[in-house]
Structures are given as structure tokens and as C-alpha cells.
Design an enzyme around this catalytic site. Structure first.
Site, PDB file in Angstrom:
ATOM      1  N   VAL A  24      -7.772  -2.909   7.217  1.00 30.27           N
ATOM      2  CA  VAL A  24      -8.286  -1.674   7.804  1.00 30.27           C
ATOM      3  C   VAL A  24      -8.238  -0.537   6.779  1.00 30.27           C
ATOM      4  O   VAL A  24      -9.261  -0.100   6.256  1.00 30.27           O
ATOM      5  CB  VAL A  24      -7.476  -1.295   9.073  1.00 30.27           C
ATOM      6  N   CYS A  25      -7.051  -0.102   6.447  1.00 31.06           N
ATOM      7  CA  CYS A  25      -6.890   1.106   5.643  1.00 31.06           C
ATOM      8  C   CYS A  25      -7.371   0.885   4.207  1.00 31.06           C
ATOM      9  O   CYS A  25      -7.751   1.847   3.525  1.00 31.06           O
ATOM     10  CB  CYS A  25      -5.435   1.541   5.672  1.00 31.06           C
ATOM     11  N   VAL A  26      -7.363  -0.343   3.740  1.00 31.38           N
ATOM     12  CA  VAL A  26      -7.908  -0.654   2.418  1.00 31.38           C
ATOM     13  C   VAL A  26      -9.378  -1.069   2.531  1.00 31.38           C
ATOM     14  O   VAL A  26     -10.249  -0.512   1.869  1.00 31.38           O
ATOM     15  CB  VAL A  26      -7.098  -1.782   1.729  1.00 31.38           C
TER      16      VAL A  26
END
Lengths: 209, 209, 209, 209, 209, 209, 209, 209
Positions: D117-119
């Protein structure tokens, strides 16, 4: 520390196959299905090959646990067959214990599903009654390896001996000269890598001629 | 070697749930979070189902360790609850030991976080005081499998019996006939693969009609 | 090389749940049963939470494959439900394709049992028809990890995007501010470790007052 | 097929550290905590050592996700710091994108929690806008290895380059002669096995005198 | 069976750090380098924190084994330091045994490289002389996990207790109230996941004000 | 990106079984022997069941590689059989290529030992000549998983499709209605877990009557 | 509990190498072939280096099991060599036991293929006759790790000591000063990582001059 | 999609051995030391056997990285040997590139330590310059498998072909008849399991006479 090697004696061992039912088999995840099926049938073939008295038992065949796998039924058509009405520990069932005692053997070789219950409970009960207990580790399956490890530790601490079906066959046979072909066939049928050794060997022999 | 099978007796066992706190749970890496949550709640459901006296204890709830997971609080609303002010080994806490003794049971079933400390320390102390100790291996978690292996070896060497929640449920119940539906529900709620067996079975039964 | 990021758009995606049946679920060995059950239900909860049109399909429910797991039936009471009479690839079934087209969506999110057949076949067919295809990797299961790896590689090479249910939820939601509590509840229900973070946080907040 | 080797150029790369927060870090299970901490700090030390413009961003620091880990705060006291009010994909946040564009770099090196997600989300968005994207694989963590594998496959298919912090350091440095001691110190601080080689070597050198 | 819980007593334990040398460290493959370095230094910090008499010993520092890792030298500047001229089992070295006996302790806590030699040999010798022996399992390393398993089995069979550094710290400390901050700092420095819990907690506390 | 789903078409596929010889089989370590034997025979049964033209080839049967495993010989008594005099890549053998071309098929399904040579080489050669190539991943074995992973990546990059025997069977059959019993028997013989589903189902049906 | 450390004494130990035959070696799957070959030859080199009386035995060399691997034949040209006509447990063979007794040693060091049979059976027999038994764990191989674990547990429960060849070499040598170069050569030949330490060290020494 | 099978051609390939130094070798943890040593020497023996021009290069031999392993020096006494003064990517070194170009080959076969740097960097540079690049995966090592996986993916995406030494040998040799004994010896020396097949086969042949 003195040690006595209680080894499997084909004249003094009974085999207990506990709850190898179709539903329960689908719960097993500590072996691949191919490996597990092969191991169970290999143990069964050993029992037949060495003419060991064998007792079949199941738990709630009419419910989700499913019937005994048909291959085992077919291999032991005349074996005592105790469909337990509810006892989880087979040893809590009088008919089962009676059947065990009727064999007159002092060594018990146990396999089943699942390891920490259907195998461990009767194994510990049998130990308490003074039997020498051998667990067929690879013909016994359960939910995962963590659970299996704990079950093995408990049985080992109780003096049960942990063996694979191959070790069992070898300890029972003692000497290849008792029947080379018979043992070789057993291995060929259940050890694909050994079967390949035989195939290569036979090809060499054939070429010789 | 003589062996006595000390098996779990639902009339003689108390359950100790040690430090299942929200912060500590996030340290556990030897089970997947889904597996661990399910195992802890399954053990708790067993304790309730078999009406076993259960003792809850925590360490420093107001700090980083976090509060007891709310599910356990909800399942045991009237259980003795010892929030330890500092003792790492719960057995070093007088109130805890008092609560244990008040149950009058001689078997203790322990689970907690982390295995090598919150479980192993009171387990070894209880063994020293003569209790029969059973460890719920899969409702106990820790940093990694290496650490767990060492902790299991230590407890096993001290005579603790290592069991999974499923083995515990089975050893307590003894006989399906005591309550088929109750045990079936317990399994259905915490063993997804068994639940599937039941679903398939029920579908077959329904089709029959 | 130019690249377009086709991301999941909650207004343009349909969900296809293929053959999550009780019998087939018992064949899955690349996830633990607890993990797999949680992943499937988490994906289903996402579909409901984001109000995504969802299509259920099964293969031979009346036979050994067993019925659709009841939890999914209950979560999608009004969803199109195609009980395929024999087509292995759901996309070979006209009713199924008609139901997919009726959604009017151009993105398809697929999960099923077993990965290399029930997921991969319709995924590749849908790709051929020009759909953007997303595979919910952890809500799809199969016999072992070797098989799964090969299936993933085949779908990946065909331009399918492989995502976990958590990534799917995040890509659909885009911004916490759309509904903090709703997304938080979804995570709390299906990510035990995230639930623990929330519990600790809430305890801190409560202490503050 | 023609191929261009877009390698990291210390004059043309910006570093994006996404959501390395204390709560989220406790969700990571695809690296041991020691390994992960070391990898993140090693990447941060690289960024500082090569004087790469670095952007910090977090998601909901005041909630269960927890604050940015203090070590990163301390290492980048003057870096742009975007506390996102709700956007899950950092690239959906205008301030973040503005900060990225302000660096004037065409290469982006991204790490974060959780990988899929965040990457992955900002990595894919940046690819779409034409950036060369490098993922610091071992300074990015997530729930389990299955999820990580799927996330890597998705980013790889989008043309992102997957590298470890050590490969990143080497590709940025190009030539030991640029600063032997500086690079050696970086390695000694974050590669215990390399530190041991240095220790042994130094002991040999000392003995010589 | 009666059981005595011989637990670590900070007033009665000496620490033996055996052959943690730079060359030998590069042979260790049963832990990641980050994990192993952290574990060894965590154990060393415990020894210092609890003011346990500690003995350092090495084997052939001038040869390929390399010097004692400098961190340990720095942490124990005044500890007895026996550079063994040739004895592989440290217990075969008179100076070493003399140093051990000079501590007057009856519990020995041993770690070293490699597990099956530098740890197991003196552990077994010490058991023979009647010491209670505790092995710091995760601060001891070797060539592979197979070798480690055999070494653990041998020491366990000899009555050695296997513990991780974390369990050791907890068993020595007994009660958080003895020094909350000191123990918390020890954990924060060597348990990244615990450090994150503290960070989250502190952030919550800070927010309160 | 446009995508065409080239799926296995039972009217347009030939099967190439390359070097499944007894000696070479004993080199395989990326599958358990039971799994591998089952997979190879399952693929062979598929070939027969779907009446696919099948070509057998071996390398140096008279030497250490050993003869073709007898089970395959027995299953394909009339298949072209090319005992290659020395070509390592079967595609370098004119007779082999001639036999392939004689089938008139444009899809080739390949399995063999060892994966990175006997499978990968003809697979890449066939790709170059314009064939659609499908690799039966689980009926192909090699020295270890590292080698296998690299071989898979090479073939995948060349446009080969990687499939398991089960996926192959399903993609060939298309629709259960073509022959329910035949496909069911195939699965029952080679998927022990599916066989158990059938057994449970049949027991339910029998009970109905 | 009193404990006696029975350590290997080079003046009182005989080595038994059981069934290291070419066919049987190809059944071993719990070590990589490179590791296993190295371990067996390392143990053999130890036996020669310490001039330990060594006994070779084989089972059915003329059949599929194949001949003793030639390297072992070459290393022990004058050792007693018992080609057993059929006894599976070497201890059941009179000539073998006679040869063992003729050594006059009371410690036996055993390795062989497969672990649970060719090693475990004579190990348990020897324990029963009062020998101290040491198992060279890594020079003994079998079908898989599950089987090995069970075999180790059985032997360990019987009082056998489990050691790796490296631990064996160290316990036999006792003191480097007995022969630095000899032991160093043994390690250099069989421990590639130790060889590298020596290479680095020698390079440093050479530079000094 | 058209595909060209660029296979290794013994007349058009040069071998690049990058940084196989004693210190760096001790950093490798993705292979066992025995496996890795064997693989590197097997690749070197291939290079010699096929008379492939080979280039050796090292980085900082006088420092902690240590000297080139002596075995490689000995195997290629007259090969170009570029001791790089500082360039991390060997391709950044003019002498190295000059040596590569001087071979006049268009295929490059690369191995080295560590995979993601010393192998991947020159591999990508060579791809950019239009070379066909083959990576000897199992003669290249690094810190852990996670890092290796990322490095493989990066090289694969750049069009490098990943092969094991065994596949390399086979692709170079093409036909056993070119030199049966030579290739057989190569395999016998570096594939212990193949050596066993030969031993068994030879025994059969000998028996024939």
C-alpha cells in the site's frame, strides 16, 4: 544408565489404525496429500506383509468425519473393526481394549488422525497399562507442524518410541534373507526413489545377458 | 519404566491466562495473527464450555504492554483478575497464587505471552509446588520459533505436558456423547476445515430429504 | 516505457467469487485454514462495504465440491448466483458472462478456489476481452505453494494485477476521510494485529480523560 | 531487445520514506524486527551520507498508527514532513507531490510500511508520471511474505526497480575512491558480518606494526 | 515426579562468554547477522545491568579466528579475560576454571561460538562438576540449524536449561518494581518491536498533557 | 495492452515427455519422491485420457541415466520413442523434431528431468519455431528449488506458460459434462484429498438410500 | 541430578560407517548432496587423522543399494569390511559385532544411511550392550527431515549423544597445541568458510613481510 | 510474440568472475558454504573445459574483502586479472571493459559476490551495451534470499538470462558425443548424486564381465 532396546518383534506386535477416515484425512496439513496417502498405505501393507494382527477403529463414521478410507477396509477385510459410538480416546472404548488384549501382544504400533488426539491418547493409555508403544509418525497426521511437534514431545516423554513406516518395516523384517523379494516389493511399491534404484539395477542385469 | 497418564480432568483443572494484552500480542511472531487470535479464543471458549475456573492476569496494563484483549475480558466477566504491579513471574504474586489455590484444582492449564517468560516461569513454579502442568502451546506466543523451541524444551524437561487447544478440548470432553452439539459447535467455530466438513455433510443430509 | 496506473476504482469494479465451496476449501494447503477463512471473509466484507456489484458462482454444488460456504451466501443475499452446470472456466458459461457484463464495470476483481483453474481461467479470458483484471491473491487458494507460484506467474504475464485484500481495500478507499470509522472497523475485524493497535490506542485515550 | 540501464544517480534521486510509524512497524512480519530496524536505518543513513533530498510522510500519527519512529525524525531534522490528513496513497496528497517536484529529481527511491500500500501506491503513481522508481525492498515491510511477493510482482511489472539498501548504497557511490572511510563506516554500522571482516583485517594490520 | 525449579538468581550466577571472535562470527549461519549481533550485545548488557561476574575467553585470537569483537571488550573492561593457548573446551583450561570458581557462583550462564563446541563442551563439563548450567541459546551461533538442533539436544539431555536472552533478563529481574526504567531501557535497546510499543505509548501520554 | 489467451486445446496439443529415466529421477530434490511420481503419472494419464499425441524421448538409456521409468513405457506402448544418441536438447535431434512436426499440432506441452536442461532447452527452441509452449511444472524436476526458480523465470520470459498437471487437465477438459466420470476418476486417482471428498460424498449418498 | 560428561576419547573410540553405498546415497534428501558428501568425507578424514579403528559395513552391495562409495574404500584400505549377507541391523551380524569388540573400545561413533535404520538400529543395540554411543548426525542421511527428527528423538531417548562431525573433531582433539597444522588442514578441507578465514589471515601475514 | 532463443555458444562467450574473494565469500548466506564452493568451482571448471576466455576481477584485495580465493587463481593462471582500485561496478573500470572487448565475444556469462552489486551492476551495464548476458545464479551469492530474489528480478527484467552452472554446461556442450568422458568427469566431480549414479552403473558393468 542401563538401557534395554525394546525392538519391534513381528511375533509380539499388534497394529492399531485409528480414525483414518475420509473427512478427517482432509484436515491433515503436516504432510502433502501424496506423501500421507503413501505412508498410510505403506504401513498397512507392512501389517499385512508381516501378518500382524490389526485393529481398525473409527469415530462417528456417519457424520462429517466420513467413512474409513476404502483402501484400508479392503486391505483388512477380516480385522476387528470398532466403530466407536463416541469415545474420543479409543482406549476408553471397552470393545477396542478387548480387541487389543485379545491379540495377546505386548507391543502396540499406533497410527491415526489426528496425531495429538487419536494417536496420542490411546498411546498414553497403553503406556500406562504397561504396553510397549511405537508410533508410526508418518502415517499419523494433524493440522500443522507446530501441533505435531508438541504431540511428539508428549508421547516421547511418556516412553513411546517414534518411528517411520520404513524403520518399522526394517525392524520387523530383521534380515533380508527372510524374504528378499517380498521386502523388495514392499519398498518398490512405496519408495519411488528405491523403485528407481531397482529399475536401474535390473536394466544393468538385463544388459548383461 | 512405569508410566502414569495424568490426563486433563475437567473436574480438576484451572486455567491460567497470562498477559494476553494488546501490546504484547503485537510482539508475537511465531504464529500468524489470524492463527494466534483463533487459538487464544478457542482455548477461552473451551474454558467456558467446560466451566473451568479461569484466572486472568496482566502485567502493567497502563504501560506499553496495553490492556488485556477485550475479547477475553468479555468472555470471563467474573473471573479473578490479577493486574500484577510488577512481578514478571505471575507465581511470584501472592494474590495470583492465592487465586490459584482457591480453585482447589491440582491440574493447571497455562497459556500466555510471551512463551518463555509469562508461560514458562509460572509453569515451572507450579511444577515445583507439585501441580500437574499443561501448556496450551498454540495459545501461547513469542518473538520467533527459535525462542519457542528453547522454551518448550525447558518446560518439557520439567515434566510439563505440551498440548494444543484441540487436544485439550478432546481430552477434557472424553466422549462425544456427553454433548455432541456443544463440542461440534466449538470445533465449527474454531476449526475452519472442520466447519467445511460439517457444511458438506449437512448439505448431503439436506439433499436426502 | 510509458506506464498507466490502472488503479481499482470503486465506481468501476465488479467482484467475482468463484467456487468458494466447502469441499474445495478443504483442498487448500497454501494458507492455514484460519488465514484463508479470514482473507475470504475480509474480501467479501470489502465488497459489501464499498457496495461493489458481486457475482457468486459455483461448480457442481450437489457433488463432492460441496455447497458455497454459508458465510458468503449470507453476505450476498441478492447477488447474481450462477451454479454452473459443468463449465470449468466460469467465463465459458453464458449466464456468468452476461452477469458480468450487466454490471457495466470495466475492472474485475477475482478470487476463488483453486487458484490455477477457477481464478486463472476466467482471469485470462477476461483479459482477452479487454477487462482490467485484479486477482485477490490471498482470498484464492490451491494445493500447494509451487502450484500457486506458477499460477501467479501465468496471470501476471497476462497483465493481471496481483493484490492482497488489504491492498484492495486501501486502493478502493483512497482517503481515510471518506469514512474513518468504517474502514477502521473493517481492519479491526480482519487484521488482529491492527485491532491490537486500536485497543492500545483506545486505552491510552480512555486513560487521558 | 534494446535496454537502457537507468542506474541510481546521486545527483538525480530523491528519497521518500512513507509511514515508518511505531504502530505500523509492529505489523511487519516479513522481516525479523532486528533486520528491519537495521535496514530502515541503513537506508536513512545512505540518504544522509549521499545528501539526497528526503521527504518524510506519515498517515494519522495521532491514531493507532503511532508517530514516526523517533530515529528517523532525528536523522532528518529539516526534511519536508507531510503528515497526511487521510490520503492512503501519498501521491494523492498535493503537498507531498509538490515536495517531490520541488526536489527537481527524476529518480525516486521509495521505502515504507506496508509494502503493498504505502510503497506500491505512490510507486505506481510516480511511474505513471514518468519518474524512474526504485523500491528499497528491505526497508519496506508488510504482513507476510505472500503479500510481499504479490506487491513486488505488481511493482516490477510496472517498471519499478527492486533493490536492497546495500545495492542502493553501492550504485550511488560508484567508486570506493570517492570516500573509502565514509562508505566503510556506513557498511560497518549496518552489516555486522562486514564489520567483522574489518575487525579481523584491522587486527592483522595492527599485528604487523 | 518431583521437580525443583532452579531459576536464575542474580546473586548466584556467573556469565561465560566463549569465543565471540570476529572470524568465528563470520561462520555463524543459524541467525541473521543483525539478529545475532543484537542477541549477543543484549546478553552482554544484561550481564552488566545485573552486575553479574562475567568471564571472557577466546581461542587463538592471533590466527584466523580473529580478535574478540570489540564491543564485548568495551563492555567488560575489567573482566577476567582468558586467551586460551590451545584448549578447545574452555573448561580444560585451568585459568578459566579458576576464574569461574573465583566467582563463587553455583549457576553458570554460557554463550559462545560455535554452539556445539565452544558452548556445549564447557556446559557439559560444568554440569559434571555440579553446576546449574543455563545456555543463552540465541547469543550462541553455529554453521546451520541442523547442527544447532543436535547440540541443543545433547545439552538438554545433560540437564542444561535452554533460555533466550529475553527470558534470562526476565528471570533475573523478577519484578519490574526493582527498576522499571532500567529494564525498560534494556528492552527498548534490544527489542525493536518493544521499543515501538514504548514509542506509541509515550506519544499517547504526551498527547494527554 | 491487448492480450490473447492461448489456452490448451485438446485438438491441437502434443505432449513431450523428456528423459523421465530411473537414474535421472533419483537426482530430483525439488519435490518429494511421492509427489513427483504422482505428478508425472497424472500428466501421463491426462495425455492418454485426452488422447493427446505423445512423444517419449530419453538420453543415454544404457548409461547411468537409466531406462525410461517402466510405468511410462507401459502407458504409451505405441508412442514415438526417440532414444537420443547424444543431443542434450531434444530439439537438436532431427528424429525428435520430425516426430513433433508429424503430430501437426501447434501447442506443445512439455515435462522432463531436469527442468533447466531437458525441459527448458526444447521449450525455448520450440518457442523460437513459433510453437505455443506449455510447461508441466510439477511433472518436471531438478536438483533444488533455487535452480528451478531460475529455470522457470527463463522459460516464462520466453513466453512459455507454466501450468500444473491439474490446471492442464482442467483447461483441456473445459466442461465437466463432456465426461463427468472420466475426469472424476482421473482426479480421484491422483488427488488424494479430492478422492476423500468423493468418498465422503458417496457415503452420504449411500446413506440416503 | 548428577551428570557424567562422557566425552569422546580418541583412545577409546571406534568408528562404524554403515551402508554409505552409492545407491542408498541417492535416497538421501535431508541434506544437499554437496553438504552430505562433504560431511561424510570430513568424518572419514577425522577417523583417519585421529587413527581411530574404523569398521566398514554394507548391505547387499551387488544389488540396487550399490557398492560402498569408492572414496571411503580408498580412505580405509585395511579396515575390517563386513559385507552383510542380509542382516538389516549391522549389530545382528556376528562378524560385525566381533570386529567391534576386537577394537576393545567402549565408545562407538556411528554414521550411516539411512538414519532411522542403519544408524539407529546398531546404535540402540550398542547402547543395550553398555557402549557409549555417539551419532554423527550430519554424516547420516535419510528420506526427509520428518523422519530424521523421529530417529534422533528415538536415539536421544536411549542415551545416544548427537554430534556433528565438527564437534566430534573438536572433542577428540581437545587442544589445538596437540597439532595445530593437522587440525587446521582438516578444517580447511571441509569447512569452506573456515578456509576463507585462513586465506584472509594468511594474506594479511604475507603482506606483513 | 516472436522469440529468439539466444543460447550459449561456446565459440562466442566470455566468462566474468567478479569478486570471489575470501572475505566476501564469508558474507554469503543464501547458499550453504559447501554448495557455494562447489558451484563456483564447477563453473570455473566449465570455463576451462570449454576453453572460454575468462576474466578475473577483484575489489580491494588488500583490505577486508580479502584475496581472490586461491582455487580460482590456480585454475586461471594466465587469465586477465583486473584488481580494481575502487570501481564498485566492474564495468566502470576501463581495463575491465577493455579486457571484455578484447575477447571479441558477444555473450557474457557472469558470476560474483554479492549478487545484487558485483553481478547485477556489470550485467545491466553489459545489457545496455548490447551484450547477451547470462547470469550463473548458483555461483553468485549474497546476504540472504530476500535480497537475491530482488536482484534476480531486476536482472531478469533487463533481459538477462538466469542459469545454473549445470544448465550452462549442458547448453555449451550441446551433444554428449562431442566428448562423453569429459562431460561425465565434469558432472562426476561436481554433482555428488550423479557421481553415485555412475558408481552404481560402473559396478553393474564390472559385475557383467
Amino acid at each position: 544408565m542401563a538401557f534395554t532396546y525394546n525392538r519391534l518383534d513381528k511375533n509380539d506386535v499388534a497394529v492399531l489404525l485409528v480414525d483414518h477416515q475420509s473427512g478427517l484425512t482432509n484436515l491433515v496439513q503436516d504432510f502433502s496429500p501424496d506423501d500421507f496417502k503413501n505412508n498410510v498405505l505403506a504401513l498397512a501393507d507392512c501389517a499385512n506383509y508381516f501378518k500382524l494382527p490389526t485393529i481398525l477403529t473409527t469415530s462417528f463414521e456417519d457424520g462429517p468425519n466420513g467413512p474409513l478410507v476404502p483402501e484400508l477396509k479392503a486391505l483388512f477385510p477380516t480385522a476387528p473393526y470398532i466403530a466407536r459410538p463416541g469415545n474420543i480416546n479409543a482406549w476408553d472404548n471397552e470393545d477396542f481394549v478387548k480387541a487389543v488384549k485379545a491379540t495377546g501382544k505386548k507391543q502396540l504400533l499406533i497410527a491415526g488422525i489426528v496425531t495429538e488426539v487419536c494417536v496420542a491418547f490411546p498411546a498414553l493409555s497403553a503406556r500406562e497399562e504397561g504396553y510397549e508403544v511405537f508410533v508410526a509418525t508418518d502415517a499419523s497426521g494433524t493440522f500443522n507442524k507446530t501441533t505435531r511437534d508438541a504431540a511428539w514431545a508428549r508421547m516421547s516423554a511418556a516412553g513411546c518410541q517414534l518411528m517411520s513406516w520404513f524403520g518399522i518395516a526394517c525392524e520387523l523384517h530383521r534380515d533380508w534373507r527372510n524374504d528378499i523379494e517380498g521386502l523388495g516389493t514392499l519398498f518398490s511399491n512405496h519408495l519411488p526413489s528405491y523403485r528407481c534404484l531397482i529399475t536401474s539395477y535390473m536394466a544393468g542385469m538385463a544388459a548383461k545377458k
